[in-house]
Structures are given as structure tokens and as C-alpha cells.
Design an enzyme around this catalytic site. Structure first.
Site, PDB file in Angstrom:
ATOM      1  N   CYS A 161       0.951  -1.169   0.005  1.00 12.46           N
ATOM      2  CA  CYS A 161       0.214   0.099   0.027  1.00 12.46           C
ATOM      3  C   CYS A 161       0.851   1.193  -0.105  1.00 12.46           C
ATOM      4  O   CYS A 161       0.226   2.252   0.174  1.00 12.46           O
ATOM      5  CB  CYS A 161      -0.888   0.066   1.260  1.00 12.46           C
ATOM      6  SG  CYS A 161      -1.805  -1.697   1.352  1.00 12.46           S
ATOM      7  N   HIS A 301      -2.991   7.883   6.446  1.00 11.13           N
ATOM      8  CA  HIS A 301      -3.120   6.598   5.676  1.00 11.13           C
ATOM      9  C   HIS A 301      -4.861   6.155   6.032  1.00 11.13           C
ATOM     10  O   HIS A 301      -5.082   5.700   5.338  1.00 11.13           O
ATOM     11  CB  HIS A 301      -1.974   5.678   6.266  1.00 11.13           C
ATOM     12  CG  HIS A 301      -2.184   4.327   5.552  1.00 11.13           C
ATOM     13  ND1 HIS A 301      -1.936   4.148   3.898  1.00 11.13           N
ATOM     14  CD2 HIS A 301      -2.219   3.160   5.990  1.00 11.13           C
ATOM     15  CE1 HIS A 301      -2.043   2.859   3.774  1.00 11.13           C
ATOM     16  NE2 HIS A 301      -2.183   2.247   4.863  1.00 11.13           N
ATOM     17  N   GLU A 312      -1.102   4.907  13.783  1.00  8.06           N
ATOM     18  CA  GLU A 312      -1.056   6.063  13.325  1.00  8.06           C
ATOM     19  C   GLU A 312      -1.438   7.512  14.083  1.00  8.06           C
ATOM     20  O   GLU A 312      -0.743   8.698  14.248  1.00  8.06           O
ATOM     21  CB  GLU A 312      -1.981   6.306  11.675  1.00  8.06           C
ATOM     22  CG  GLU A 312      -1.390   7.595  10.994  1.00  8.06           C
ATOM     23  CD  GLU A 312      -1.985   7.658   9.640  1.00  8.06           C
ATOM     24  OE1 GLU A 312      -1.700   8.336   8.685  1.00  8.06           O
ATOM     25  OE2 GLU A 312      -3.173   6.835   9.291  1.00  8.06           O
ATOM     26  N   LYS A 333      -9.971   7.768   2.256  1.00 10.77           N
ATOM     27  CA  LYS A 333     -10.426   6.320   2.291  1.00 10.77           C
ATOM     28  C   LYS A 333     -11.709   6.043   2.936  1.00 10.77           C
ATOM     29  O   LYS A 333     -12.413   5.021   2.305  1.00 10.77           O
ATOM     30  CB  LYS A 333      -9.393   5.395   3.180  1.00 10.77           C
ATOM     31  CG  LYS A 333      -7.963   5.278   2.328  1.00 10.77           C
ATOM     32  CD  LYS A 333      -7.079   4.201   3.065  1.00 10.77           C
ATOM     33  CE  LYS A 333      -5.850   3.877   2.577  1.00 10.77           C
ATOM     34  NZ  LYS A 333      -4.807   5.253   2.741  1.00 10.77           N
ATOM     35  N   HIS A 338      -9.831   1.626  -0.092  1.00  8.48           N
ATOM     36  CA  HIS A 338      -8.328   1.499  -0.077  1.00  8.48           C
ATOM     37  C   HIS A 338      -7.832   1.022  -1.280  1.00  8.48           C
ATOM     38  O   HIS A 338      -8.248  -0.102  -1.881  1.00  8.48           O
ATOM     39  CB  HIS A 338      -7.851   0.522   1.139  1.00  8.48           C
ATOM     40  CG  HIS A 338      -6.414   0.572   1.591  1.00  8.48           C
ATOM     41  ND1 HIS A 338      -5.357   1.092   0.570  1.00  8.48           N
ATOM     42  CD2 HIS A 338      -5.796   0.187   2.364  1.00  8.48           C
ATOM     43  CE1 HIS A 338      -4.364   0.930   1.215  1.00  8.48           C
ATOM     44  NE2 HIS A 338      -4.193   0.198   2.353  1.00  8.48           N
ATOM     45  N   PHE A 397       1.701  -3.372   4.054  1.00 11.81           N
ATOM     46  CA  PHE A 397       2.184  -4.610   4.560  1.00 11.81           C
ATOM     47  C   PHE A 397       3.701  -4.736   4.379  1.00 11.81           C
ATOM     48  O   PHE A 397       4.203  -4.571   3.190  1.00 11.81           O
ATOM     49  CB  PHE A 397       1.333  -5.741   3.734  1.00 11.81           C
ATOM     50  CG  PHE A 397      -0.028  -5.889   4.099  1.00 11.81           C
ATOM     51  CD1 PHE A 397      -0.707  -5.084   5.111  1.00 11.81           C
ATOM     52  CD2 PHE A 397      -0.775  -6.795   3.502  1.00 11.81           C
ATOM     53  CE1 PHE A 397      -1.870  -5.246   5.497  1.00 11.81           C
ATOM     54  CE2 PHE A 397      -2.085  -7.093   3.812  1.00 11.81           C
ATOM     55  CZ  PHE A 397      -2.785  -6.020   4.811  1.00 11.81           C
TER      56      PHE A 397
END
Length: 411
Positions: A161, A301, A312, A333, A338, A397
Site C-alpha cells: 500500500c 493513511h 497512526e 479512504k 483503500h 504490508f
């Protein structure tokens, strides 16, 4: 060190197949999430996604489009818009140095599934000779270069991502260092497929709010239960300031910094203390020469997963201290889901437009405050604010973290 500016932008998102439509819907707080239409989702725990709607790619012959997975087509469409927006016309001499770096986290998953079915049902001799070049993630960059005859640096960043954000960060440093004056950079992804959805469902990573699709993606909200798969592409034209001024181009903003780090913690879960994200933001601001007090907005994010949003938030507090409570933060998002490898590029463009227009898109579906996520997430309604400096976070990831910094162009 040379200055780098953004001179053209292009978008394909679940909210629109161009910048104008996507941005208008983001500002209005609309959701692009609905029941998945690409295939039968009856047997899946998650039945919703943020699909690109009514997509067409007009300028490519049908024969050529058949050789392109959808993630490549999205990238080409966004690139066409970005080039047109920038008004750039590549001379034959320039074509030798113009770069293309398009990130993709997964690549042609759709064509892998289709061709594997053909292999099982009809045997190896019926598999398409275009299978390999259709599925490899770098083929978006390759096709764009072929389409425009570009001979400069060309590759793909693959970091889940964070892929699109890594493409932009590397492009920034290549232009700064004088390798080239122009790079077409961004990210693309299209993995809402039977196997892709099954994989994320098995991880228990996705929201199962199937009865309320448009309320499923709810970053930082206490009732969040997972992210929503999205798809699309974001592409920008990056130029050295000198080159952009020479051709009297429209300049959206200055691209002033990038920070990259790794959690070094887990293959999918973020560091619960948010230390890798903290380092990414810290490095980005150091790279940009920006003080903590100068940051006016954070494009988070913000995936809508319990662990990511909490970590975060902790990272932002660790870096900004008490000032964290004064900085508007939002996650688009909440509206587009996403976009995986495309997320960083699309969110970078959103940050560019926030700096340019003075409008911060909201975090929609923020209804139940979470005591562990207690910052200003611009809930539900867009906000007008003079934003001189914005940062955009992308975490992938594998623990990959990227933070990008844009600044109002002062000329």
C-alpha cells in the site's frame, strides 16, 4: 538542490474517472462504496467494495486493450489526463530522458485468475501468450513509455500500500539530483477479484458492514471494523522548477520532501506504538526543511482498521506533541476505500489539491469518537483552510512507510 514542482495531475477513482469529478465528490463527502458488481459475492463474508464505475479508455485500439489488465488501463487514463493538464509536449530530445515510475502493489491479479481457469479447463496450450506481460506490475510503466515514445528511466515500485508513494518519493530524488527534468509518477491497482477479495476476507482485514456499504469505511471511528477494497490510479507530472518555468507551465505546488522507513515488526500488523510511521514523518519533514509548527494538514493513511488508525494517531502525537491536536487530519479512504498500490498517489494528489484550493476533504462516517483516536479528523464535512504545507502518509504490508510533503508554490 533543485526544486521539484507538480504541473499536471490525473485520477481514476471510485468517485470519478477524472480529477474534476473525483475532487468534487471528495469535497462533498460522497462515498464510492457499494455492493461488488464484478462477480458473485454471495459466499463471501465481505460483499462490498469501491469499484471504478463506467470506465472507458477511448484512445487505445481494442486489440491493444485486450493485452492490458485493468490496472494498466487505469494508469494510462490517468496519465493521459495528467499530460493534457500539464500542457507538456515532449520534444524528441526530451523523450530520451523523460522517466516513468508507476507503483503497483499486486499487478494483474485479474488476468492471473482468468488464465489459470483456462489452464485448468483447456490445458496449457490455450493460455494466452500475453499472460506474463499482462500480469507483471511494471507493465503499466512500460506501456505508458511505449505509448508516448519515452526512453528515460522506467520501472515500478512494489511495496504493497506504499507503492504509489514510493514511486513519487523516488521520482522526487531523481529530479532533485539532476538525473532528469521530468518524471511521470504515480500508482495504480485493480484487485477487486474473486481471489483478491477471498484473500483479504481470510485475513479478517475487511469491513463486513454489507448492509450499509457507504458507511463501511470509517477511519478513526470507534465502530470501524476493517478497510474496504478500492481500485483506481493517480498520476502526476513532476518537473524541475527550472524546466516548468521555462515552458511557463501551470504549477500546482512544490514537492518538497519525502521520508521512508520500515516498522521492522510484522508482515501485516503495524507497530502498535507507531514508531515506523513516526520516523517516516520525521524524516520527510527533515528532508523538506519544514518545522513541525509549519504543518497545516495531514492526509492520513487512515485505513479504517482498528490497529492502523490507533497506531497512526500515536505516531502523530509522538512527533507533533500537543500541537497534534491543532492539526486537521483526514482520510479520503472513508470515501474511496483503500486503493492498495494506488492509494499513496491518489492521496498525494488530494493533498496537492488541498494546498491549491484551500479545501480539506472530510473523513466521512465519523460518528462515534474513539478515546484512542482523539485528534481532529475533519469529521463528515469539508473544511476551508489556508494550507501552506501538507503531508501525506502511506503505510504498507511488510512495514513499509512513506510520507510525502507538499508546499504552496511561492514562485
Amino acid at each position: 538542490m533543485r526544486k521539484v514542482v507538480v504541473t499536471g495531475i490525473g485520477l481514476v477513482t471510485p468517485l470519478g474517472n477524472d480529477v474534476k469529478t473525483s475532487w468534487q465528490n471528495l469535497v462533498e463527502g460522497k462515498s464510492g462504496v457499494d455492493k461488488i458488481s464484478y462477480f458473485d459475492v454471495t459466499s463471501y463474508d465481505t460483499k462490498i467494495g469501491a469499484e471504478v464505475k463506467n470506465f472507458t479508455l477511448e484512445n487505445i485500439p481494442v486489440k491493444e486493450k485486450r493485452k492490458m489488465d485493468l490496472f494498466v488501463q487505469f494508469a494510462i487514463k490517468a496519465t493521459e489526463e495528467a499530460i493534457k493538464d500539464s500542457g507538456i509536449e515532449f520534444s524528441e530530445e526530451e523523450k530520451e530522458k523523460v522517466g516513468v515510475i508507476i507503483g503497483a502493489g499486486i499487478g494483474g491479479l485479474r488476468v492471473i485468475e482468468q488464465q489459470h481457469k483456462i489452464l485448468i479447463e483447456n490445458g496449457p496450450n490455450r493460455v494466452s501468450p500475453f499472460l506474463i506481460p499482462m500480469l507483471i506490475p511494471d507493465i503499466a510503466s512500460g506501456n505508458i513509455a511505449i505509448l508516448y515514445g519515452l526512453k528515460g528511466i522506467n520501472f515500478c515500485t512494489v511495496s504493497a500500500c506504499a507503492s504509489g508513494a514510493h514511486a513519487l518519493a523516488i521520482s522526487l530524488n531523481l529530479i532533485r539530483s539532476g538525473v532528469t527534468d521530468i518524471i511521470i509518477a504515480g500508482g495504480t491497482e485493480s484487485c477487486i477479484t474473486p481471489l483478491g477479495l477471498a484473500g483479504f476476507c481470510s485475513m479478517k482485514a475487511l469491513s463486513t458492514r454489507n448492509d450499509q456499504p457507504q458507511k463501511a469505511s470509517r477511519p478513526f471511528d470507534k465502530e470501524r471494523d476493517g478497510f474496504v477494497m478500492g481500485e483506481g490510479a493517480g498520476v502526476v507530472i513532476l518537473e524541475s522548477e527550472e524546466h516548468a518555468k521555462k515552458r511557463k507551465s501551470n504549477i500546482y505546488c512544490e514537492f518538497v520532501g519525502a521520508g521512508m522507513s520500515c516498522d521492522g515488526y510484522h508482515i501485516t500488523a503495524p507497530d502498535p506504538e507507531g514508531y515506523g510511521a513516526y520516523l517516516s514523518m520525521k524524516y520527510a519533514l527533515l528532508d523538506a526543511g519544514i518545522n513541525l509548527q509549519e504543518v497545516d494538514y495531514i492526509n492520513a493513511h487512515g485505513t479504517s482498521t482498528p490497529l492502523n488508525d490507533k497506531s497512526e494517531t500515536l505516531a502523530i502525537k509522538k512527533l507533533f506533541g500537543e500541537n497534534a491536536y491543532k492539526i486537521p487530519i483526514s482520510s479520503i479512504k472513508s470515501m474511496i476505500g483503500h486503493l492498495l498500490g494506488a492509494a499513496g498517489a491518489v492521496e498525494f494528489i488530494s493533498s496537492v489539491l488541498t494546498v491549491k484550493t484551500g479545501i480539506i476533504p472530510p473523513t466521512i462516517n465519523y460518528e462515534y469518537p474513539d478515546p484512542e483516536c482523539d485528534l481532529d479528523y475533519v469529521p463528515n464535512v469539508a473544511r476551508e483552510k489556508d494550507v501552506k504545507v501538507a503531508i501525506s502518509n502511506s503505510f504498507g504490508f511488510g512495514g513499509h512507510n512513506v510520507t510525502l510533503v507538499v508546499k504552496k508554490y511561492e514562485g
